[in-house]
Design a protein around this motif. Structure first.
Motif, PDB file in Angstrom:
ATOM      1  N   HIS A 190       0.435  71.999  44.209  1.00  0.00           N
ATOM      2  CA  HIS A 190       1.195  71.970  43.375  1.00  0.00           C
ATOM      3  C   HIS A 190       2.399  71.747  44.390  1.00  0.00           C
ATOM      4  CE1 HIS A 190       3.534  71.484  39.695  1.00  0.00           C
ATOM      5  NE2 HIS A 190       4.439  71.650  40.383  1.00  0.00           N
ATOM      6  N   GLU A 209       2.795  67.275  36.369  1.00  0.00           N
ATOM      7  CA  GLU A 209       3.729  68.143  35.547  1.00  0.00           C
ATOM      8  C   GLU A 209       4.521  67.491  34.663  1.00  0.00           C
ATOM      9  OE1 GLU A 209       6.357  69.929  38.443  1.00  0.00           O
ATOM     10  OE2 GLU A 209       5.819  72.073  37.142  1.00  0.00           O
ATOM     11  N   HIS A 241       6.692  71.847  30.260  1.00  0.00           N
ATOM     12  CA  HIS A 241       7.928  72.450  31.898  1.00  0.00           C
ATOM     13  C   HIS A 241       8.533  73.369  31.027  1.00  0.00           C
ATOM     14  CE1 HIS A 241      10.405  71.572  35.149  1.00  0.00           C
ATOM     15  NE2 HIS A 241       9.392  71.970  35.459  1.00  0.00           N
ATOM     16  N   HIS A 282       3.901  77.072  33.141  1.00  0.00           N
ATOM     17  CA  HIS A 282       4.894  76.422  32.070  1.00  0.00           C
ATOM     18  C   HIS A 282       4.851  76.803  30.764  1.00  0.00           C
ATOM     19  CE1 HIS A 282       8.578  75.190  35.631  1.00  0.00           C
ATOM     20  NE2 HIS A 282       7.137  75.057  36.326  1.00  0.00           N
ATOM     21  N   HIS A 339       0.401  77.057  39.927  1.00  0.00           N
ATOM     22  CA  HIS A 339       1.595  77.567  40.299  1.00  0.00           C
ATOM     23  C   HIS A 339       2.296  78.321  39.789  1.00  0.00           C
ATOM     24  CE1 HIS A 339       3.618  74.091  38.460  1.00  0.00           C
ATOM     25  NE2 HIS A 339       4.562  74.976  38.926  1.00  0.00           N
ATOM     26  N   ARG A 396       7.709  83.259  33.341  1.00  0.00           N
ATOM     27  CA  ARG A 396       6.656  81.931  33.470  1.00  0.00           C
ATOM     28  C   ARG A 396       5.602  82.540  34.743  1.00  0.00           C
ATOM     29  NH1 ARG A 396       4.550  79.070  35.687  1.00  0.00           N
ATOM     30  NH2 ARG A 396       4.763  77.953  37.432  1.00  0.00           N
ATOM     31  N   ASP A 410       4.671  75.430  45.118  1.00  0.00           N
ATOM     32  CA  ASP A 410       5.638  74.922  44.400  1.00  0.00           C
ATOM     33  C   ASP A 410       6.618  73.855  45.682  1.00  0.00           C
ATOM     34  OD1 ASP A 410       7.233  73.730  42.978  1.00  0.00           O
ATOM     35  OD2 ASP A 410       8.043  75.514  41.308  1.00  0.00           O
TER      36      ASP A 410
HETATM   37 ZN   LIG Z   1       7.295  73.501  38.102  1.00  0.00          ZN
END
Ligand SMILES: [Zn+2]
Length: 418
Positions: free
Chosen positions: A44, A150, A177, A222, A243, A254, A356
């Motif tokens: 990511h 994403e 997201h 996400h 991620h 998350r 990330d």
């Molecule tokens: Zn993200």
């Protein structure tokens, strides 16, 4: 551990660490050799968000303290990152026709920027679309550029656009997201919000079927827990969490719980561990803190695209705000706590790195990609061997790409490439 009794151990740890929590200070020859042989992939990379920043060049060496960036070509070489999935990210906005068209354009623009970066630096980067491409590109002395998306927002208006993206190199896609969209429910930003679709919508299920046919990896990061369960059930190929962190280490929406990590591994999937501080520990950030932080960024025209001078000012104001609210900062040890926990739960064959970078990731002692060798050393120190570390650094991701593509429908792939 008792410091008096274990004085020798304390001395050793003082030698090994520059500061408490910031990880190994010395990288062994063994760690260097393992990393040099492995295909080091991060799944990511949000760095494409910087490609449009005036004056910012991926071939220049930047510093995190200077401009906040975490990836560029010189630092990839320094940290030993061979490449990864470079993200077409679109923030979720309006879900009406106007919002969808804006997202469509933003997605196509970001896709073009990634391809343009590769085209402009053909001696350093190469587009990768198959599992074998990774080793081939590394052997040619170049960095590997897989493309992912994403938030599927750019294809909300017209999901058939997915085959166009596939032709342009897209090989991984996440659905939502930080808020719900037409495809799926989001995990939100701390506490899971009430679902809108109860997981995936019919449109989301259709997108998954289409991604499976094309051999595009499905990314759960996400999305909500219900989406996870349904993806695992519906997808004909193993899935990825590109991620994510461990919910059983820090209860944040998350992150993903151990039960689901085991289910993911059982179906051959992989989880790539995130280094975003606010997902690793309780930093003490309250809604009031977040609102004040947002105001600071807004005063400078948003987090991305700030001039260096503005960024410096904004960072000074945020530092003062952090002090006012007594905000705790996550460090390298916090990152390793999630990584080592996830390896134990999933098994090393199902874990990798998705820090990330340039999307909010990075912690004290692990601030940019130049620090990647610390992870290799920390894995060695934790007792993992070369084969296991090789898998975690990228071997497991390459295996996943191969498996997902092997399960694709050749007729659908052929039609998309025509
Ligand atoms: Zn993200």
């Amino acid at each position: 551990m008792n410091k008096v009794v274990f004085g020798f151990g304390l001395l050793l740890s003082c030698v090994a660490s520059a500061h408490a929590g910031t990880g190994p200070a010395v990288i062994s020859e063994k760690a260097k050799a393992i990393q040099a042989k492995a295909i080091n992939l991060d799944t990511h990379l949000d760095t494409p968000a910087l490609f449009g920043r005036p004056g910012w060049k991926i071939t220049d060496r930047h510093t995190y303290s200077g401009d906040g960036s975490q990836i560029d070509y010189p630092r990839m070489v320094e940290g030993g990152l061979d490449g990864g999935f470079w993200v077409v990210f679109t923030g979720q906005e309006g879900r009406d026709a106007a919002g969808n068209l804006k997202a469509r354009d933003a997605g196509l623009k970001r896709l073009s920027e990634i391809r343009e970066m590769v085209a402009a630096n053909g001696d350093k980067f190469e587009l990768a679309t198959t599992a074998d491409d990774a080793a081939r590109i590394k052997a040619a002395g170049k960095r590997i550029v897989y493309i992912s998306m994403e938030n599927a927002y750019p294809v909300e208006q017209d999901p058939s656009l997915l085959s166009f993206y596939y032709k342009q190199g897209l090989r991984m896609i996440s659905l939502a997201h930080t808020s719900h969209n037409d495809f799926a429910d989001s995990a939100g930003m701390g506490v899971a919000p009430k679902g809108e679709h109860g997981g995936l919508s019919e449109k989301g299920k259709a997108l998954i079927a289409e991604a499976n046919k094309l051999g595009i990896i499905i990314d759960q990061s996400h999305s909500s827990n219900e989406v996870f369960d349904q993806m695992l059930e519906l997808s004909t190929a193993p899935i990825i969490l590109s991620h994510s962190g461990a919910y059983d280490v820090f209860a944040h929406s998350r992150n993903i719980d151990d039960k689901r990590i085991r289910a993911l591994a059982k179906k051959g999937g992989v989880i790539q561990v995130n280094s975003l501080g606010g997902y690793l520990i309780d930093t003490g950030a309250t809604p009031e803190y977040r609102a004040e932080q947002r105001k600071i960024y807004e005063a400078f025209g948003g987090r991305r695209g700030m001039s260096e001078a503005d960024r410096k000012q904004a960072m000074e104001q945020i530092a003062a705000l952090d002090k006012k609210y007594n905000i705790k900062k996550a460090d390298f040890d916090d990152y390793m706590r999630h990584l080592l926990h996830i390896i134990k739960v999933a098994g090393w064959e199902h874990v990798g790195l998705g820090a990330d970078w340039d999307g909010g990731g990075g912690v004290q002692g692990y601030e940019d990609i130049a620090a990647l060798p610390k992870v290799v050393q920390a894995l060695l120190d934790a007792g993992y061997d070369e084969k296991q570390i090789d898998g975690i650094l990228g071997g497991n991701t390459v295996r996943l790409i191969r498996e997902v593509q092997a399960k694709a429908d050749p007729a659908a792939v052929k039609a998309a490439l025509e």
